[in-house]
Design an enzyme around this catalytic site. Structure first.
Site, PDB file in Angstrom:
ATOM      1  N   ASP A 135      -7.538  18.942 -14.053  1.00 13.29           N
ATOM      2  CA  ASP A 135      -7.257  18.215 -14.731  1.00 13.29           C
ATOM      3  C   ASP A 135      -7.135  18.183 -15.772  1.00 13.29           C
ATOM      4  OD1 ASP A 135      -8.512  15.538 -15.518  1.00 13.29           O
ATOM      5  OD2 ASP A 135     -10.437  16.193 -14.382  1.00 13.29           O
TER       6      ASP A 135
ATOM      7  N   ARG B 102       0.867  -1.387   0.154  1.00  9.38           N
ATOM      8  CA  ARG B 102      -0.058  -0.207   0.301  1.00  9.38           C
ATOM      9  C   ARG B 102       0.996   1.180   0.184  1.00  9.38           C
ATOM     10  NH1 ARG B 102      -1.823   1.712   4.764  1.00  9.38           N
ATOM     11  NH2 ARG B 102      -2.284  -1.038   5.246  1.00  9.38           N
TER      12      ARG B 102
ATOM     13  N   LYS C 199      -8.679   6.855 -19.288  1.00 15.42           N
ATOM     14  CA  LYS C 199      -7.930   7.052 -20.783  1.00 15.42           C
ATOM     15  C   LYS C 199      -7.236   7.239 -21.812  1.00 15.42           C
ATOM     16  CE  LYS C 199     -12.153   8.613 -18.503  1.00 15.42           C
ATOM     17  NZ  LYS C 199     -13.410   8.379 -18.149  1.00 15.42           N
TER      18      LYS C 199
ATOM     19  N   TYR D 197     -16.454  17.402 -15.600  1.00 15.82           N
ATOM     20  CA  TYR D 197     -16.259  16.175 -14.915  1.00 15.82           C
ATOM     21  C   TYR D 197     -17.627  15.560 -13.522  1.00 15.82           C
ATOM     22  CZ  TYR D 197     -16.561  11.072 -13.810  1.00 15.82           C
ATOM     23  OH  TYR D 197     -16.333  10.129 -13.785  1.00 15.82           O
TER      24      TYR D 197
HETATM   25  C1  LIG Z   1     -12.188  14.804 -16.984  1.00 16.17           C
HETATM   26  C2  LIG Z   1     -11.947  14.020 -16.054  1.00 16.17           C
HETATM   27  N1  LIG Z   1     -11.513  13.625 -15.010  1.00 16.17           N
HETATM   28  C3  LIG Z   1     -11.619  12.726 -13.787  1.00 16.17           C
HETATM   29  C4  LIG Z   1     -12.598  11.585 -14.423  1.00 16.17           C
HETATM   30  C5  LIG Z   1     -11.986  10.604 -13.573  1.00 16.17           C
HETATM   31  O1  LIG Z   1     -11.290   9.276 -13.950  1.00 16.17           O
HETATM   32  P1  LIG Z   1     -11.833   7.906 -13.272  1.00 16.17           P
HETATM   33  O2  LIG Z   1     -12.468   7.648 -14.240  1.00 16.17           O
HETATM   34  O3  LIG Z   1     -10.755   6.565 -14.140  1.00 16.17           O
HETATM   35  O4  LIG Z   1     -12.234   8.420 -12.146  1.00 16.17           O
HETATM   36  C6  LIG Z   1     -12.953  11.204 -15.338  1.00 16.17           C
HETATM   37  C7  LIG Z   1     -13.887  10.834 -16.341  1.00 16.17           C
HETATM   38  O5  LIG Z   1     -15.074  10.428 -16.915  1.00 16.17           O
HETATM   39  C8  LIG Z   1     -12.864  12.674 -16.642  1.00 16.17           C
HETATM   40  O6  LIG Z   1     -13.466  12.751 -17.844  1.00 16.17           O
END
Ligand SMILES: Cc1ncc(COP(=O)(O)O)c(C=O)c1O
Length: 368
Positions: free
Chosen positions: A171, A50, A196, A103
């Site tokens: 982000d 961990r 992604k 998101y």
């Molecule tokens: C812009 C963005 N940030 C964060 C996330 C979260 O990622 P995860 O699904 O890997 O937790 C997403 C998920 O679609 C996203 O589109």
């Protein structure tokens, strides 16, 4: 890493192992929860899974190189990375700004888990974020926003945040480190989903945070250790394995996205199209100023929900899927998830198919 290299070379070098004779060129995952201990009881590296793992370390070193950070930390998902970063930076009494047009699960987390802790959460659009940053303690920006693809001017936002000592978290999921480098534009921390384009094959969830402030990175590492939202080592290896081909995949995705955006913009069934790489897109000037590539996402508006479903049904290449960044071109009707967009709003994630095939397929599906 040397600036003289192009991005595909940088991605390959970032995942390269030390040239030790007899060692594998592409090392496999180290699957371990426990490691042999040394007599040196102060030593903390690789004792329990961990806390650290050699496969994480390889991936973290690659991610740090690509983001231009001194340190990267992997997490079990993008949400695990983002929520850890918010817990570490926003404290009771803090004012936290989150994207209202980004998101959706991030603002949901902030409302459900941070507001009850006494954190004031302000949800704002990409346009409102500069004003909101003027009296915030922590600002989380997403650019280009998912799903509308508005671009936030990170240099301007960083100046506003730093003038009042606020932290700027960015982000970088939709742009990827090959599309934009938020740390070099003034961000204190990058958070992102590696689920992604970075992993790119729609087969793994992963996330990371990258930055160069020693105390912030140490606090995040401690949060990860204690909260335990860690990445499995096999999953870390899947991301590492994919990262080497990111340059090739992302280049094609960006090329396909621009070709699709250009082609569908002229189609009578398409109401509006957003792509930061289109010269007449409202975000194009900011995108040109801070992005190296404009990304693989295109948003468009069709008549209604049925028109979005028909687009996928009549296509031979499009898949209906709510993630993005994978090798398949995918379509997601965002109102389905509650995003504040019209019913016929579709986010298309360009895959790596041949550009001509993809454009012809989408145009014929629209014509059907
Ligand atoms: C812009 C963005 N940030 C964060 C996330 C979260 O990622 P995860 O699904 O890997 O937790 C997403 C998920 O679609 C996203 O589109």
């Amino acid at each position: 890493m040397s600036d003289r290299y192009g991005d595909s070379t940088r991605a390959v070098k970032a995942v390269s192992s030390q040239p030790i004779p007899g060692d594998p060129v592409g090392p496999g995952p180290v699957l371990a929860s426990a490691f042999h201990l040394s007599d040196d009881e102060g030593s903390e590296a690789n004792t329990y899974g961990r806390g650290s793992n050699p496969t994480w370390s390889q991936l973290e070193s690659a991610l740090a190189q690509l983001e231009g950070a001194t340190t990267a930390l992997t997490f079990g998902s993008g949400m695990a990375a983002i929520t850890a970063a918010l817990r570490v930076t926003a404290k009771p009494g803090s004012v936290l700004v989150v994207p209202a047009d980004g998101y959706y699960q991030v603002r949901r987390y902030a409302a459900e888990s941070l507001v009850p802790l006494g954190i004031t959460v302000r949800g704002v659009t990409a346009e409102q974020i500069y004003r909101a940053a003027e009296d915030a303690d922590v600002v989380l920006a997403e650019t280009p926003t998912n799903p509308a693809l508005d671009v936030v001017d990170l240099h301007r936002l960083a100046q506003i945040c730093h003038a009042r000592g606020a932290r700027l978290l960015v982000d970088n999921t939709t742009a990827t480190p090959l599309g934009q480098q938020p740390l070099s534009l003034g961000a204190d921390l990058v958070v992102a989903s590696a689920t992604k384009a970075l992993s790119g094959h729609s087969d793994v969830l992963a996330g990371y945070a990258a930055g160069s402030h020693p105390e912030l990175m140490a606090a995040l590492e401690r949060e990860r250790l204690l909260a335990g939202a860690v990445l499995g080592s096999f999953e870390a290896w899947l991301v590492l394995r994919s990262l080497g081909s990111l340059g090739l995949r992302f280049e094609r995705q960006c090329q396909n996205a621009l070709a699709l955006a250009t082609a569908v913009a002229r189609h009578p069934k398409v109401g509006s199209v957003r792509y930061p790489g289109l010269p007449d897109d409202p975000s194009h000037p900011s995108a040109v100023a801070q992005m190296k590539r404009f990304g693989g996402l295109v948003s468009l508006e069709l008549a209604d929900a049925a028109a979005v479903h028909a687009l996928v049904r009549h296509s031979e290449l499009l898949v209906a899927s709510t993630s993005f960044g994978g090798i398949h071109t995918s379509v997601d009707r965002r109102a389905r998830w509650g995003d504040p967009v019209p019913d016929g709003f579709a986010r298309i994630s360009a895959g790596i198919e041949d550009t001509d095939d993809l454009v012809a397929d989408v145009l014929s599906a629209l014509d059907a």
